[in-house]
Design a protein around this motif. Structure first.
Motif: not given
Length: 388
Positions: A96-104, A356-370
């Motif tokens: 099982r995997n736990l979580y990951g984040r796609l940067d878009l 964000w994905l948790v257990a391969s399910q999309p479930c959140g968003l974050c924003i980084r800015e520079d």
């Protein structure tokens, strides 16, 4: 999608610290920035972020099925050959995997474009799941945002459920680890440990420098307690090159993230996905450096090491001239070249979305800015909300 100025809470430092968010300021510079927020419509979230995130995850699984028995792909990804069996066995067992984040890259119109997949050790998790949700509730309560706003954010609940699934079919002990002297890493692991405890696990922390090897081949913590399951905020490519790398496969330890995630946290994934699905609306053209296909890239492209963290050793290039770059220790294993995405700029700020994905399910968003198009470890975190 729009950037909206919001009056910060006068005691915002105290408010985030009460949640346990201690790294809101890094090296004297603001990391958590609530002087503005990004507003989205529900349609933008569901159509342009959530749905493509799930589709890209499934495409990644198709890539693993293709790569797992292809020595040529594993070689191109610079995966050490002694670890190929570890990765293959992990995938075939269904670890099982736990979580990951796609940067878009996304401008409010779409389609969103995949910049990279932080599949193994993504941070910014606590501020995404807890701190920005707390900010949203307070912003509505004090009238800084209209009532009825929402957020693409079920991270906390999904993490607890995912940890509970790791516990089945019977309870077991979980160790969590990271390196010393990183407040951000420790804060992320502390949060995950809290989620694991809420899920009913016996969760214990140990610094990775304290982990040893018992005479029976099992890993142990600083008190010589055997490690049965280990969440490691420490990249697989580093573990593969440690002195005890040969013991990974025989340690009887369940790793989170599992070894197969090493294929997805590699920037070579970007070139492999494009080879599989050229023209996919959510992918950017990408090739391994030296591939003849690189001649078809646009005049502006990005050079990325196969292994890189937080923008290190990434260069934005236009017609052979480096427009922006960041130093770092990566690049020995090789590079990929990827067409440059057009990042939206708001008052001189470039925003990258983390889906964000948790257990391969999309479930959140974050924003980084520079202030530059390359997102670095010094880039600011801004909250978001869905307009009513």
């Amino acid at each position: 999608m729009r950037r909206v100025a919001v009056e910060p809470r006068p005691d915002w430092q105290a408010q985030v610290e009460r949640l346990g968010f201690a790294f809101h300021t890094i090296d004297g510079e603001t990391y958590w920035d609530e002087s503005a927020a990004y507003a989205f419509t529900l349609e933008e979230i569901e159509r342009d972020i959530e749905t493509p995130t799930g589709e890209i995850e499934q495409l990644c699984f198709s890539f693993i099925e293709r790569a797992i028995d292809d020595d040529a792909i594993l070689t191109r990804l610079a995966i050490p050959q002694p670890q190929w069996a570890l990765i293959r066995d992990s995938w075939r067992r269904g670890d099982r995997n736990l979580y990951g984040r796609l940067d878009l890259a996304y401008d409010g119109k779409g389609p969103a474009k995949l910049l990279e997949y932080n599949a193994d050790t993504p941070t910014a998790l606590f501020e995404s799941g807890v701190v920005q949700w707390d900010w949203l509730e307070q912003a509505m309560a004090r009238g800084a945002l209209p009532p009825g706003c929402d957020q693409f954010n079920s991270l906390h609940e999904r993490l607890i459920a995912a940890f509970a699934a790791l516990r089945d079919p019977s309870p077991y002990r979980l160790h969590l680890t990271c390196v010393r002297d990183s407040a951000e890493d420790k804060g992320t692991v502390d949060y995950l440990q809290d989620c694991a405890v809420q899920a009913g696990l016996d969760a214990r922390f140990t610094y990775i420098e304290e982990i040893g090897l018992l005479s029976d081949g099992r890993f142990c913590d600083g008190a010589n307690l055997p490690i049965e399951t280990l969440f490691k905020l420490y990249p697989w490519e580093w573990l593969f090159r440690e002195n005890y790398a040969d013991a990974l496969a025989t340690s009887r330890c369940q790793f989170v993230e599992p070894p197969w995630k090493a294929l997805l946290s590699n920037k070579g994934l970007l070139a492999c996905l494009w080879e599989m699905e050229p023209g996919h609306p959510n992918l950017l053209p990408a090739f391994f450096e030296g591939d003849p296909g690189c001649s078809g890239l646009g005049p502006r492209h990005v050079r990325k090491p196969l292994y890189s963290r937080e923008g290190a050793n990434i260069a934005l290039i236009e017609r052979g001239r480096v427009l922006d770059s960041d130093d770092g220790p990566y690049g020995a294993e090789g590079y990929v070249l990827q067409d440059a995405a057009i990042l939206p700029a708001y008052d001189g700020n470039y925003a990258v979305l983390g889906s964000w994905l948790v257990a391969s399910q999309p479930c959140g968003l974050c924003i980084r800015e520079d202030t530059t198009p390359i997102t670095k470890n010094s880039s600011r975190f801004l909250p978001h909300y869905i307009e009513p």
